[in-house]
Design an enzyme around this catalytic site. Structure first.
Site, PDB file in Angstrom:
ATOM      1  N   CYS A 156      23.053 -89.141  21.981  1.00 12.47           N
ATOM      2  CA  CYS A 156      23.417 -88.944  23.570  1.00 12.47           C
ATOM      3  C   CYS A 156      24.033 -90.015  24.393  1.00 12.47           C
ATOM      4  CB  CYS A 156      22.352 -88.091  23.303  1.00 12.47           C
ATOM      5  SG  CYS A 156      21.519 -86.723  22.775  1.00 12.47           S
ATOM      6  N   ARG A 208      24.426 -85.003  25.709  1.00  4.87           N
ATOM      7  CA  ARG A 208      24.476 -84.379  24.886  1.00  4.87           C
ATOM      8  C   ARG A 208      25.102 -83.638  23.445  1.00  4.87           C
ATOM      9  NH1 ARG A 208      20.526 -79.073  22.972  1.00  4.87           N
ATOM     10  NH2 ARG A 208      19.053 -79.512  21.988  1.00  4.87           N
ATOM     11  N   LEU A 209      24.227 -84.436  22.521  1.00  5.94           N
ATOM     12  CA  LEU A 209      24.865 -84.514  21.004  1.00  5.94           C
ATOM     13  C   LEU A 209      23.344 -83.373  20.126  1.00  5.94           C
ATOM     14  CD1 LEU A 209      27.183 -84.723  18.727  1.00  5.94           C
ATOM     15  CD2 LEU A 209      25.852 -86.638  18.380  1.00  5.94           C
ATOM     16  N   ALA A 210      23.912 -81.879  20.250  1.00  2.00           N
ATOM     17  CA  ALA A 210      22.612 -81.651  19.937  1.00  2.00           C
ATOM     18  C   ALA A 210      22.249 -81.505  18.685  1.00  2.00           C
ATOM     19  CB  ALA A 210      23.100 -79.370  20.549  1.00  2.00           C
ATOM     20  N   ASN A 214      17.324 -90.475  24.214  1.00  2.00           N
ATOM     21  CA  ASN A 214      18.243 -90.555  23.434  1.00  2.00           C
ATOM     22  C   ASN A 214      17.594 -90.912  21.843  1.00  2.00           C
ATOM     23  OD1 ASN A 214      20.066 -90.355  21.451  1.00  2.00           O
ATOM     24  ND2 ASN A 214      20.912 -92.644  22.399  1.00  2.00           N
ATOM     25  N   GLY A 215      17.417 -90.170  21.140  1.00  2.00           N
ATOM     26  CA  GLY A 215      16.400 -90.029  20.047  1.00  2.00           C
ATOM     27  C   GLY A 215      15.912 -89.027  19.350  1.00  2.00           C
ATOM     28  N   GLU A 216      15.799 -89.382  18.343  1.00  2.00           N
ATOM     29  CA  GLU A 216      14.975 -88.574  16.922  1.00  2.00           C
ATOM     30  C   GLU A 216      13.836 -88.919  16.824  1.00  2.00           C
ATOM     31  OE1 GLU A 216      16.106 -86.152  15.978  1.00  2.00           O
ATOM     32  OE2 GLU A 216      18.042 -86.193  16.949  1.00  2.00           O
ATOM     33  N   GLY A 241      23.313 -96.931   5.002  1.00  2.00           N
ATOM     34  CA  GLY A 241      22.488 -97.738   4.611  1.00  2.00           C
ATOM     35  C   GLY A 241      21.978 -98.842   4.866  1.00  2.00           C
TER      36      GLY A 241
END
Length: 531
Positions: free
Chosen positions: A2, A48-50, A74-76, A335
């Site tokens: 995001c 936003r990137l949903a 902006n995170g996971e 990777g």
């Protein structure tokens, strides 16, 4: 990915603010919000990137009706289900977004302890209503980007990329990984690469930890409400990620490889892996015209003048462009970060275990300027999200604590301990598990770097290269290729060269490493890497 922007004031007063904020739209094309908070005491912008809960309920910023705080991230957050369970009795969750849990967490913990509790890749900015100030934090490795600067009114501004701050701030700096801002000062909440005592476990225990923790790192990163794909070079690191994911999911994954339209190296090995794990595989080819034609736009996205960052980004950007244009995939696993933990080709020449560990720490601490920056920008430029299993926090801590003597190349095969950890699992063909390392910018095809050098040689005279010392006293270009990249960088970001510390190069103080090019091709141990 995001894109966020936050300002401790009314940003809408700035000329062309909305236009500059749109320069981040590639990071989040699914929704855009610009929110003036408390009549202009602060301004939040979010593209936003949903990914998790892609419905409108998951749109940001999140506003806390109880406290008046406003949060965007902006995170996971990989431990969000565990965290969420702690707050379901005291906070009414409005979405299934993994980031909403930060709302009650901040109320209870404050910014420093919030950051410490997260198993996440994140850049978070919060309007603290009670303080009347912005606070912020960034993940320990810097996988998610964050920059800051001060306007002429001496008010702080944050953004996901430097390009949107430069018009409003005289000096822009990276928000350091593992740090937080409490509204008045910066502090460090994590130094993940600092090891005070190495593990005393036997080798077999380290091998088990590497195997189990990397598998868990991949498992966490498979959770998404949108399709997931995988970048596959055919090298050890990306092949392991793909093979582990394939084994976990028990169904074919979708993989992508990239290489030149003639004599590519990686494409061949990627097909071996893809055939072995029966993935839905897509080889992507590019040519000389693609290589040269993408440079200007690529450096605008990257915000760097570093040689190896630009080289390695060309193939990665083009394969991500293919993914965006030809598929519905929105998340890609990569990777990255294995080299910094287990060694590059040049770290074969580390003079001692202590030197190897120091170099590993240095490379990890600088990731946010080099490999992690490259991966973020190439992937986010194409409206995708990057996930990096080798950057799993538990995995990183564990590997950094392994005595460096176990990680050095004493067998003639780099990354021996990582390879040995997966020996006998049959996740990969032996030919791939024990394949010599090849640098990504070389393995797409050696001709790519040759094209770049030839183009730069045709563009600049020897005298112009000599004059580069006066033109650019900081980070002075030392080849015509590096001068080419610097000129493009300055065209877009004049006077902002300090965003990058220096050229990424092998440790020149070590034997065989005092080289004039960052490519492993110039090292005497390159050997079979380019075959």
């Amino acid at each position: 990915m995001c894109g966020l922007l936050a300002y401790a004031g009314d940003a809408t007063q700035f000329e062309k603010f909305a236009n500059k904020f749109d320069d981040l739209r590639h990071r989040g094309p699914d929704d855009t919000e610009i929110v003036k908070i408390e009549n202009g005491k602060a301004t939040f912008g979010f593209h936003r990137l949903a990914i998790m809960d892609p419905t409108q309920k998951g749109h940001q910023p999140f506003q806390d009706a109880q406290t008046g705080n406003v949060i965007m991230c902006n995170g996971e957050v990989y431990n969000y289900e565990q965290l969420k369970s702690s707050y379901e009795g005291s906070y009414h969750f409005k979405s299934e977004s993994d980031c909403e849990v930060l709302v009650p967490m901040y109320k209870e913990l404050g910014i420093e302890r919030l950051c410490q509790k997260l198993d996440a890749e994140f850049a978070v900015v919060i309007w603290d209503h009670a303080k009347g100030k912005l606070v912020a934090g960034r993940d320990p490795i810097g996988i998610r980007p964050l920059f800051y600067g001060y306007t002429t009114e001496n008010k702080i501004m944050f953004a996901s990329e430097a390009k949107v701050l430069i018009p409003f701030c005289s000096k822009v700096e990276a928000f350091l990984p593992g740090h937080f801002y409490d509204g008045e000062k910066f502090g460090q909440y994590s130094d993940i690469t600092n090891v005070t005592t190495f593990s005393s476990k036997p080798l077999e225990s380290h091998l088990k930890d590497i195997r189990e923790k990397l598998i868990e790192g991949v498992r966490k990163r498979l959770v998404a409400d949108v399709p997931v794909g995988f970048l596959l070079s055919g090298g050890l690191d990306s092949s392991l990620v793909c093979a582990i994911a394939n084994d976990i999911l028990k169904k074919p994954i979708t993989t992508f490889a990239v290489g030149l339209d003639h004599n590519p190296i990686d494409i061949h090995y990627a097909k071996i892996v893809a055939d072995y794990i029966h993935s839905d595989h897509h080889p992507v080819y590019f040519n000389k015209e693609d290589t040269l034609g993408v440079l200007d736009k690529l450096i605008w996205h990257l915000e760097t003048w570093d040689i190896t960052s630009v080289r390695a980004s060309i193939g990665m950007y083009l394969v991500c462009k293919y993914i965006r244009e030809k598929t519905n995939i929105k998340v890609v696993l990569t990777g990255e970060i294995s080299d910094e933990l287990f060694g590059y080709k040049y770290t074969d020449f580390a003079p001692s275990p202590e030197a190897f560990q120091q170099e590993s720490k240095k490379r990890m601490d600088e990731l946010f300027m080099y490999d992690v920056l490259r991966a973020d920008r190439c992937i986010a430029a194409n409206s995708l999200e990057a996930r990096v299993p080798f950057g799993d926090l538990d995995f990183v801590r564990s590997v950094m604590e392994i005595p460096p003597a176990f990680k050095m190349n004493t067998t003639g095969m780099g990354k021996w301990i990582l390879r040995e950890a997966f020996k006998g699992t049959k996740l990969l063909p032996e030919s791939i598990l024990w394949r010599e390392k090849a640098a990504f910018s070389d393995a797409v095809g050696h001709s790519m770097v040759d094209y770049l050098k030839e183009f730069a040689d045709s563009k600049y005279s020897d005298q112009e290269l000599i004059q580069a010392k006066e033109k650019y006293p900081y980070g002075t270009p030392f080849t015509k290729e590096s001068l080419l990249y610097r000129d493009i960088f300055e065209k877009h970001f004049k006077g902002q060269a300090g965003l990058i510390k220096d050229f990424w190069m092998p440790n020149k103080e070590w034997s065989n490493c005092n080289v004039a090019d960052p490519s492993a091709r110039v090292l005497p141990n390159y050997g079979k890497s380019g075959v």
